[in-house]
Structures are given as structure tokens and as C-alpha cells.
Design a protein around this motif. Structure first.
Motif, PDB file in Angstrom:
ATOM      1  N   ALA B  20      32.977   5.674 -22.691  1.00 57.10           N
ATOM      2  CA  ALA B  20      31.642   5.242 -22.258  1.00 57.10           C
ATOM      3  C   ALA B  20      31.564   3.728 -22.163  1.00 57.10           C
ATOM      4  CB  ALA B  20      30.579   5.770 -23.226  1.00 57.10           C
ATOM      5  N   ALA B  22      34.051   1.748 -21.694  1.00 57.41           N
ATOM      6  CA  ALA B  22      34.899   1.337 -20.566  1.00 57.41           C
ATOM      7  C   ALA B  22      34.116   1.444 -19.269  1.00 57.41           C
ATOM      8  CB  ALA B  22      36.151   2.206 -20.510  1.00 57.41           C
ATOM      9  N   LEU B  23      33.309   2.497 -19.141  1.00 57.78           N
ATOM     10  CA  LEU B  23      32.494   2.649 -17.932  1.00 57.78           C
ATOM     11  C   LEU B  23      31.498   1.516 -17.823  1.00 57.78           C
ATOM     12  CD1 LEU B  23      31.217   5.912 -16.458  1.00 57.78           C
ATOM     13  CD2 LEU B  23      29.670   4.000 -16.545  1.00 57.78           C
ATOM     14  N   ARG B  24      30.846   1.200 -18.957  1.00 57.09           N
ATOM     15  CA  ARG B  24      29.824   0.150 -18.910  1.00 57.09           C
ATOM     16  C   ARG B  24      30.418  -1.182 -18.522  1.00 57.09           C
ATOM     17  NH1 ARG B  24      28.500   1.801 -24.308  1.00 57.09           N
ATOM     18  NH2 ARG B  24      27.343   3.722 -24.129  1.00 57.09           N
ATOM     19  N   ARG B  25      31.660  -1.430 -18.951  1.00 51.06           N
ATOM     20  CA  ARG B  25      32.304  -2.706 -18.625  1.00 51.06           C
ATOM     21  C   ARG B  25      32.691  -2.796 -17.158  1.00 51.06           C
ATOM     22  NH1 ARG B  25      34.851  -2.319 -23.728  1.00 51.06           N
ATOM     23  NH2 ARG B  25      36.587  -1.177 -22.821  1.00 51.06           N
ATOM     24  N   SER B  26      32.696  -1.655 -16.453  1.00 57.85           N
ATOM     25  CA  SER B  26      33.152  -1.660 -15.063  1.00 57.85           C
ATOM     26  C   SER B  26      32.004  -1.678 -14.066  1.00 57.85           C
ATOM     27  CB  SER B  26      34.008  -0.412 -14.780  1.00 57.85           C
ATOM     28  OG  SER B  26      34.997  -0.287 -15.766  1.00 57.85           O
ATOM     29  N   LEU B  27      30.776  -1.738 -14.563  1.00 55.52           N
ATOM     30  CA  LEU B  27      29.652  -1.750 -13.628  1.00 55.52           C
ATOM     31  C   LEU B  27      29.507  -3.135 -13.009  1.00 55.52           C
ATOM     32  CD1 LEU B  27      27.095   0.172 -15.840  1.00 55.52           C
ATOM     33  CD2 LEU B  27      28.184   1.028 -13.793  1.00 55.52           C
ATOM     34  N   ASN B  28      28.762  -3.197 -11.901  1.00 49.72           N
ATOM     35  CA  ASN B  28      28.534  -4.520 -11.315  1.00 49.72           C
ATOM     36  C   ASN B  28      27.431  -5.241 -12.087  1.00 49.72           C
ATOM     37  OD1 ASN B  28      26.121  -3.413 -10.287  1.00 49.72           O
ATOM     38  ND2 ASN B  28      27.120  -2.860  -8.380  1.00 49.72           N
ATOM     39  N   GLU B  31      23.739  -3.964 -13.068  1.00 54.14           N
ATOM     40  CA  GLU B  31      23.678  -2.765 -13.894  1.00 54.14           C
ATOM     41  C   GLU B  31      24.227  -3.025 -15.287  1.00 54.14           C
ATOM     42  OE1 GLU B  31      23.279   0.467 -12.099  1.00 54.14           O
ATOM     43  OE2 GLU B  31      23.137  -0.453 -10.130  1.00 54.14           O
ATOM     44  N   ARG B  32      25.210  -3.928 -15.341  1.00 52.76           N
ATOM     45  CA  ARG B  32      25.920  -4.094 -16.609  1.00 52.76           C
ATOM     46  C   ARG B  32      25.018  -4.644 -17.695  1.00 52.76           C
ATOM     47  NH1 ARG B  32      31.299  -7.507 -16.574  1.00 52.76           N
ATOM     48  NH2 ARG B  32      31.231  -6.717 -14.453  1.00 52.76           N
ATOM     49  N   ARG B  38      22.899  -0.584 -24.261  1.00 48.59           N
ATOM     50  CA  ARG B  38      23.055   0.781 -24.751  1.00 48.59           C
ATOM     51  C   ARG B  38      24.253   0.904 -25.671  1.00 48.59           C
ATOM     52  NH1 ARG B  38      21.548   2.461 -19.386  1.00 48.59           N
ATOM     53  NH2 ARG B  38      23.691   2.666 -18.695  1.00 48.59           N
TER      54      ARG B  38
END
Lengths: 164, 70
Positions: B20, B22-28, B31-32, B38
Motif C-alpha cells: 500500500a 509503495a502504491l502511495r509513493r507512485s502517485l502523481n 494525489e500523493r 493515510r
């Protein structure tokens, strides 16, 4: 004689035809109720959709109406929702579970999910390089295991975003 | 995920949190900012003895100036 009468009266009591569930292969009239929920947001709440494609740990699968009940852990990958017609929406989920319930309901629980447009290819590339560096470096086995998980994740994400 | 070597180190919950974040770190960028919030958890603890609470200790205090609190 009485046994024969019993038999015939029993035959009269049974229904002439047992109603069968109508089931074809190409019909899209049946929909499944999808709830796609994250801890902080409910993307779908009992919405009627035609098909949901998920990336389960055991392989990709498509779930239609009246699917057999099952519980599937999800690997980091795309969840594609086809509501009606050919339009489909995709989200990349970090992982979670997809549960098909006996009453034609599908619940997908994920920790994080975002549409493919929300990702930055640059950030993915940087993170991927970082994860590769740690995997090949000389940290503890635990750090390397964590980096390996992230590596798998970023590779899947990069592939998903590139081939959207 | 199925043939997982991480299982000797992590529980499934920890694995979920790793992917999760890792996903957050990959947003633009836009969004990040919302997503990073969170991912943060804060812990504050306090020892109790004889019906009295001791000093409240913040684990890993944030870098910004903390608000005045009881």
C-alpha cells in the motif's frame, strides 16, 4: 393395490416440470453486485456490474453474475470493472481480497487503489531503481525481502501503466 | 505473491502495508499529498500507576512544532 394407489397419488403430487435456472453463455442480462471498498473510500457499493476482472494470486480471472462462491487473495494488479456495454474502468490495487458471496455479490477489499491516470511514470521509475538497489545491496535479509516485495509491485505497476 | 519468501519475515498485514505504501509513493504529485497522510501512524503512550497517569510520551515525534495539548 393400495401400494399402487399410493404410488400414483405421489406421482400426481410431484410437479410436472422442475423449473431450471435459465443459464446461457453469451447473455449479459445478469449482473453481479459489486462492492469495491478501500479503508478510506468506497468506490462501488452494491453496484450492478456485468463483469469484473481481477488479478488473483493464482491467476487472472473474470467474475460474472452467479459466480461460484470463492475467496481469492489479490496480487498487486488491475481490477477492471465492466458495468454495461464495452466501457470498462480500471484501478490498480495494492492487494487485498476478492470474495464472491453465495447471493451473487462480489466484495473486493483493498488497502489502496487508484485509477491508472493517477500514477506518475517518473515516480515509478525512481522507486523501481531504488528497490533494485536495495535488493542487490548489503542490507539485512528483512530489508531485502521488503525491497523484493516492492520490486514486484513496481514492476507490475509499471507494466499496467505502460500498457493501459 | 503465492511463492512468497517474505513470509519468513512478515505477516500478511505487514505485506499489505508495504504494497500500500509503495502504491502511495507512485502517485502523481497532487494525489500523493492526500495519500501520504493515510500512511502515517502516530503513537502516544502513558504509564499508569496508583490511579495516576505518568508522562505522555510520543513515539517518533513529528518534526513540525507540536500543538499545545494537555
Amino acid at each position: 393395490m393400495s401400494a399402487l394407489r399410493l404410488l400414483s397419488s405421489a406421482a400426481r403430487r410431484t410437479p410436472k416440470s422442475i423449473p431450471l435456472g435459465r443459464r446461457g453463455y453469451a447473455e449479459v442480462a445478469d449482473k453481479i453486485k459489486l462492492s469495491l471498498v478501500l479503508p478510506h473510500q468506497a468506490i462501488f457499493t452494491s453496484a450492478d456490474v456485468t463483469q469484473v476482472n481481477i488479478a488473483a494470486a493464482t491467476g487472472d480471472m473474470g467474475i460474472l453474475a452467479n459466480h461460484v462462491p470463492s475467496i481469492e487473495p489479490l496480487r498487486p494488479g488491475i481490477v477492471e470493472v465492466i458495468e454495461s456495454g464495452n466501457a470498462s474502468k480500471k484501478w490498480f490495487v495494492s492487494g487485498g481480497f476478492a470474495t464472491v458471496h453465495p447471493n451473487n455479490k462480489l466484495t473486493i477489499n483493498a488497502v489502496e487503489a487508484a485509477p491508472l491516470e493517477a500514477f506518475s511514470a517518473e515516480a515509478i521509475r525512481t522507486n523501481l531503481a531504488e528497490a533494485q538497489r536495495i535488493t542487490a545491496g548489503n542490507g539485512t535479509e528483512e530489508q531485502k525481502a521488503e525491497a523484493r516485495i516492492e520490486l514486484e509491485f513496481y514492476e507490475a505497476l509499471q507494466h499496467a501503466v505502460a500498457t493501459k | 505473491m503465492s511463492a512468497a519468501t517474505w513470509r519468513q519475515f512478515f505477516s500478511f498485514n505487514k505485506y499489505s502495508q508495504i504494497t500500500a505504501s509503495a502504491l502511495r509513493r507512485s502517485l502523481n504529485e497532487t494525489e500523493r499529498l492526500a495519500a501520504e497522510k493515510r500512511g502515517t501512524t502516530n503513537v502516544r503512550y502513558q504509564n499508569w500507576a496508583n490511579g495516576e497517569g505518568g508522562q505522555q510520551v510520543v513515539l517518533n515525534p513529528p518534526a513540525e512544532t507540536p500543538k499545545a495539548s494537555a
